[in-house]
Design a protein around this motif. Structure first.
Motif, PDB file in Angstrom:
ATOM      1  N   LYS A 178      37.371  36.417  37.982  1.00 34.41           N
ATOM      2  CA  LYS A 178      37.789  37.812  38.121  1.00 34.41           C
ATOM      3  C   LYS A 178      38.153  38.121  39.570  1.00 34.41           C
ATOM      4  N   PRO A 179      39.044  39.078  39.794  1.00 34.76           N
ATOM      5  CA  PRO A 179      39.348  39.474  41.179  1.00 34.76           C
ATOM      6  C   PRO A 179      38.142  40.153  41.822  1.00 34.76           C
ATOM      7  N   LEU A 180      38.146  40.189  43.131  1.00 36.19           N
ATOM      8  CA  LEU A 180      37.065  40.806  43.897  1.00 36.19           C
ATOM      9  C   LEU A 180      37.515  42.212  44.277  1.00 36.19           C
ATOM     10  N   LEU A 181      36.791  43.212  43.796  1.00 33.79           N
ATOM     11  CA  LEU A 181      37.206  44.601  43.985  1.00 33.79           C
ATOM     12  C   LEU A 181      36.133  45.418  44.679  1.00 33.79           C
ATOM     13  N   MET A 182      36.560  46.455  45.383  1.00 30.29           N
ATOM     14  CA  MET A 182      35.662  47.484  45.898  1.00 30.29           C
ATOM     15  C   MET A 182      36.458  48.770  46.038  1.00 30.29           C
ATOM     16  N   ALA A 183      35.752  49.871  46.147  1.00 35.02           N
ATOM     17  CA  ALA A 183      36.417  51.170  46.145  1.00 35.02           C
ATOM     18  C   ALA A 183      36.051  51.976  47.384  1.00 35.02           C
ATOM     19  N   ILE A 184      37.022  52.778  47.822  1.00 34.37           N
ATOM     20  CA  ILE A 184      36.817  53.747  48.902  1.00 34.37           C
ATOM     21  C   ILE A 184      37.382  55.078  48.429  1.00 34.37           C
ATOM     22  N   LYS A 185      36.517  56.101  48.437  1.00 36.70           N
ATOM     23  CA  LYS A 185      36.927  57.448  48.030  1.00 36.70           C
ATOM     24  C   LYS A 185      37.585  57.424  46.645  1.00 36.70           C
ATOM     25  N   GLY A 186      37.039  56.598  45.769  1.00 34.30           N
ATOM     26  CA  GLY A 186      37.513  56.548  44.399  1.00 34.30           C
ATOM     27  C   GLY A 186      38.705  55.654  44.161  1.00 34.30           C
ATOM     28  N   HIS A 187      39.322  55.130  45.227  1.00 36.60           N
ATOM     29  CA  HIS A 187      40.472  54.237  45.094  1.00 36.60           C
ATOM     30  C   HIS A 187      39.978  52.788  45.084  1.00 36.60           C
ATOM     31  N   VAL A 188      40.382  52.022  44.079  1.00 37.83           N
ATOM     32  CA  VAL A 188      39.913  50.653  43.905  1.00 37.83           C
ATOM     33  C   VAL A 188      40.915  49.691  44.538  1.00 37.83           C
ATOM     34  N   TYR A 189      40.407  48.785  45.390  1.00 40.36           N
ATOM     35  CA  TYR A 189      41.254  47.826  46.096  1.00 40.36           C
ATOM     36  C   TYR A 189      40.846  46.399  45.733  1.00 40.36           C
ATOM     37  N   ASP A 190      41.849  45.529  45.677  1.00 39.50           N
ATOM     38  CA  ASP A 190      41.614  44.106  45.439  1.00 39.50           C
ATOM     39  C   ASP A 190      41.427  43.420  46.789  1.00 39.50           C
ATOM     40  N   VAL A 191      40.196  42.968  47.070  1.00 35.23           N
ATOM     41  CA  VAL A 191      39.873  42.344  48.355  1.00 35.23           C
ATOM     42  C   VAL A 191      39.655  40.845  48.194  1.00 35.23           C
ATOM     43  N   SER A 192      40.282  40.255  47.156  1.00 30.11           N
ATOM     44  CA  SER A 192      40.092  38.830  46.879  1.00 30.11           C
ATOM     45  C   SER A 192      40.523  37.957  48.045  1.00 30.11           C
ATOM     46  N   ARG A 193      41.511  38.385  48.819  1.00 30.94           N
ATOM     47  CA  ARG A 193      41.996  37.575  49.934  1.00 30.94           C
ATOM     48  C   ARG A 193      40.970  37.470  51.057  1.00 30.94           C
ATOM     49  N   SER A 194      39.962  38.315  51.039  1.00 28.28           N
ATOM     50  CA  SER A 194      38.897  38.277  52.049  1.00 28.28           C
ATOM     51  C   SER A 194      37.562  37.940  51.400  1.00 28.28           C
ATOM     52  N   ARG A 195      37.608  36.967  50.494  1.00 28.24           N
ATOM     53  CA  ARG A 195      36.393  36.602  49.754  1.00 28.24           C
ATOM     54  C   ARG A 195      35.287  36.103  50.680  1.00 28.24           C
ATOM     55  N   MET A 196      35.647  35.482  51.811  1.00 26.59           N
ATOM     56  CA  MET A 196      34.621  34.985  52.726  1.00 26.59           C
ATOM     57  C   MET A 196      33.814  36.126  53.349  1.00 26.59           C
ATOM     58  N   PHE A 197      34.381  37.338  53.325  1.00 22.34           N
ATOM     59  CA  PHE A 197      33.655  38.484  53.863  1.00 22.34           C
ATOM     60  C   PHE A 197      32.975  39.295  52.762  1.00 22.34           C
ATOM     61  N   TYR A 198      33.680  39.518  51.640  1.00 23.76           N
ATOM     62  CA  TYR A 198      33.165  40.393  50.585  1.00 23.76           C
ATOM     63  C   TYR A 198      32.612  39.630  49.389  1.00 23.76           C
ATOM     64  N   GLY A 199      32.844  38.316  49.327  1.00 31.91           N
ATOM     65  CA  GLY A 199      32.330  37.526  48.221  1.00 31.91           C
ATOM     66  C   GLY A 199      30.858  37.191  48.384  1.00 31.91           C
ATOM     67  N   PRO A 200      30.272  36.547  47.386  1.00 37.87           N
ATOM     68  CA  PRO A 200      28.851  36.165  47.462  1.00 37.87           C
ATOM     69  C   PRO A 200      28.544  35.375  48.728  1.00 37.87           C
ATOM     70  N   GLY A 201      27.517  35.793  49.451  1.00 38.94           N
ATOM     71  CA  GLY A 201      27.133  35.136  50.695  1.00 38.94           C
ATOM     72  C   GLY A 201      27.850  35.654  51.912  1.00 38.94           C
ATOM     73  N   GLY A 202      28.861  36.512  51.716  1.00 37.06           N
ATOM     74  CA  GLY A 202      29.593  37.067  52.840  1.00 37.06           C
ATOM     75  C   GLY A 202      28.830  38.206  53.505  1.00 37.06           C
ATOM     76  N   PRO A 203      29.200  38.565  54.723  1.00 29.58           N
ATOM     77  CA  PRO A 203      28.471  39.615  55.434  1.00 29.58           C
ATOM     78  C   PRO A 203      28.604  40.994  54.803  1.00 29.58           C
ATOM     79  N   TYR A 204      29.696  41.217  54.028  1.00 29.05           N
ATOM     80  CA  TYR A 204      29.898  42.514  53.387  1.00 29.05           C
ATOM     81  C   TYR A 204      29.841  42.409  51.865  1.00 29.05           C
ATOM     82  N   SER A 205      29.170  41.388  51.347  1.00 30.78           N
ATOM     83  CA  SER A 205      29.111  41.181  49.895  1.00 30.78           C
ATOM     84  C   SER A 205      28.436  42.348  49.183  1.00 30.78           C
ATOM     85  N   LEU A 206      27.611  43.096  49.905  1.00 28.62           N
ATOM     86  CA  LEU A 206      26.908  44.229  49.304  1.00 28.62           C
ATOM     87  C   LEU A 206      27.879  45.294  48.815  1.00 28.62           C
TER      88      LEU A 206
END
Length: 219
Positions: free
Chosen positions: A93-121
């Motif tokens: 599945k793609p890696l998604l997160m939202a800001i102010k209700g807008h959902v963004y695909d952040v798959s290209r930054s998986r090393m930051f937002y993916g499991p084990g990344g500094p912003y995975s939370l």
């Protein structure tokens, strides 16, 4: 003779002085011996382990960088519960997160937002409040902006601009309860309209019947 007497007889020193000198000699021997030990020999196991860890980290980062990132897929309206399924735990599945209700695909930054990344939370969540406060507290992983200062809202706005420039917007957060409520209300309105039409039709039929009977009696 006892040990103390033997020491005093053969060295001419008191037992306390003898053992003090002996302890100093042992300490000096250890210090001098350590000066002639190859420091690299003692640190080699630690260095090898550190080098292996660094090599593994480089390989992991290289694989993330070279792995093909699929094109963003537009999802439309999604609920918060549905968004949590895109936290990176499922690599399909793609890696998604939202800001102010807008959902963004952040798959290209998986090393930051993916499991084990500094912003995975933040992945799979609306992290608006956490980004505004620069907080990693789980209670701030919400889109609720109540009580934020103007400077905190400006920080959030900067984050939103960055996401708009770097990532593709693929959806909009909606409330599942609100949608259900709207649907129920719409169904109720439709039922009321149908009831009103039936009532009007019945009233019209009654009026027509009364008029027909009056004409019949007159003739």
């Amino acid at each position: 003779m006892g040990l103390m007497e033997v020491v005093e007889a053969y060295t001419g020193l008191s037992p306390m002085a003898f053992f003090t000198i002996l302890a100093l000699m042992v300490g000096v021997y250890k210090l001098v011996s350590s000066m002639f030990v190859d420091p690299e020999q003692d640190s080699k196991p630690h260095l090898r382990q550190q080098q292996q860890q660094e090599a593994q980290a480089r390989e992991a980062m290289a694989s993330m960088a070279t792995a093909p990132v699929p094109d963003p897929v537009q999802l439309g309206e999604v609920t918060e519960e549905q968004l949590r399924g895109y936290d990176g735990s499922d690599p399909q599945k793609p890696l998604l997160m939202a800001i102010k209700g807008h959902v963004y695909d952040v798959s290209r930054s998986r090393m930051f937002y993916g499991p084990g990344g500094p912003y995975s939370l933040f992945a799979g969540r609306d992290a608006s409040r956490a980004l505004a406060l620069m907080s990693f507290d789980s209670k701030d992983l919400t889109g609720n902006l109540e009580g934020l200062s103007s400077s905190e809202l400006e920080v959030l706005q900067d984050w939103e601009y960055k996401f708009m420039e770097k990532y593709a917007k693929v959806g909009q957060l909606v409330s599942g309860k609100t949608n259900t409520g709207d649907s129920s209300a719409q169904e109720t309105r439709v039922e009321n309209q149908e009831s009103e039409r039936e009532a009007k039709a019945g009233s019209l039929d009654l009026n027509n019947k009364t008029a027909a009977e009056a004409v019949s009696e007159g003739t």
